[in-house]
Structure formats: C-alpha cells, structure tokens
Write a protein that holds these residues in place. Structure first.
Motif: not given
Ligand SMILES: [Zn+2]
Length: 164
Positions: A29-54
């Motif tokens: 499928s073709i996934f498109t960047d929604t330009n939404v960014r999310r941060h998830n904390a996991n212990g001492k790390s913070i992950y930054r994600f871009a939300i893509y949608k098919c």
C-alpha cells in the motif's frame, strides 16, 4: 500571566509517501505522512514517531528519533532529523493550568497553502480536528480578530488568537 504570543513560520512540507506492505490490507500500500508526530516514553528513552496512513486509513508509526533522558538534559541520539519545522506543539492543557487565557500566534512567514483548521489540529495535540473546527465556528479561535471559516487559508503577517 494571562496571554502568550508565539511566532510561527509555516513551511511547505511536501506530503511524503512510502510504499510498504500493509498487514491489515494484506498487500503493498501507499502510506502517506499525516504530519502528526507522537512521543512515546519507554523507561529512559523517548521515541519520536511520524504517523503514516495507508489508503484504507491503517496506521503505521515510523520511528524518527530516540532521545535519552538524563536527570537534567534531554539529548538526541537518534537517526535523522525530520522536517525542519520550527513550530512546537502547543500544550493547551498545561498552559490553561498556568492561567493562560489567550494564545496569539503571529505568522512571521507562510510558504505554500495552509488551512487554519489543519495547521492547528497538527500543532495542538490536546484538541481534535473537530473540536478545533467547532471553536473556529463559535469564534473562540479568531484570525486577525475576526471570525473565519475552518477552511480559511493563512498568510504571512496574520495573527491567530485562541481563547482557551
Ligand atoms: Zn492498510
């Protein structure tokens, strides 16, 4: 403190598309960047994600960066830096708790076409797009002190006012 003023530069962010197998669709499928960014904390790390949608609206979180948290600072150890946007998300709920009543956003520069409802939905994580549309229609979000349509486009030099 009862109001704050932010300065924004809106850049033209091209829609990014990625061809990828979608587990839900069971095909490429073709996934498109929604330009939404999310941060998830996991212990001492913070992950930054871009939300893509098919095309069928299935979500894929693309990992952009990993931040390690130390006692005092946050240091970036992750891969690439993503878009060169200087805008930061508006923490509406925290600002309201601090007693902020009005947020003014001055548009120092605008490149490309930007709808007010979309821009605000991307930048305000605490409010959904439909909540933002409602506030624009009710006039608690103004552009140049005037009630405008949610589809109104933004231009350089304009001022958005958000009444919390
Ligand atoms: Zn899918």
């Amino acid at each position: 403190m009862s109001n704050i003023t932010l300065h924004w530069k809106l850049s033209h962010i091209p829609e990014q598309a990625v061809k990828k197998h979608c587990k839900m669709c069971g095909k490429l499928s073709i996934f498109t960047d929604t330009n939404v960014r999310r941060h998830n904390a996991n212990g001492k790390s913070i992950y930054r994600f871009a939300i893509y949608k098919c095309e069928k609206n299935h979500t894929w979180n693309k990992k952009l960066a990993i931040y390690k948290t130390f006692s005092e600072h946050v240091a970036e150890i992750g891969e690439q830096n993503d878009e060169s946007s200087i805008m930061s998300n508006i923490p509406i709920t925290s600002l309201a708790e601090l007693g902020v009543k009005v947020i003014h956003i001055v548009l120092d520069d605008v490149a490309g076409k930007h709808r007010i409802d979309k821009v605000l939905a991307n930048q305000i994580e605490d409010w959904s797009r439909s909540q933002i549309v409602e506030k624009i229609e009710k006039g608690t979000i103004l552009l140049n002190e005037q009630v405008i349509k949610p589809s109104s486009r933004l231009s350089k030099g304009e001022r958005i006012s958000i009444f919390i």
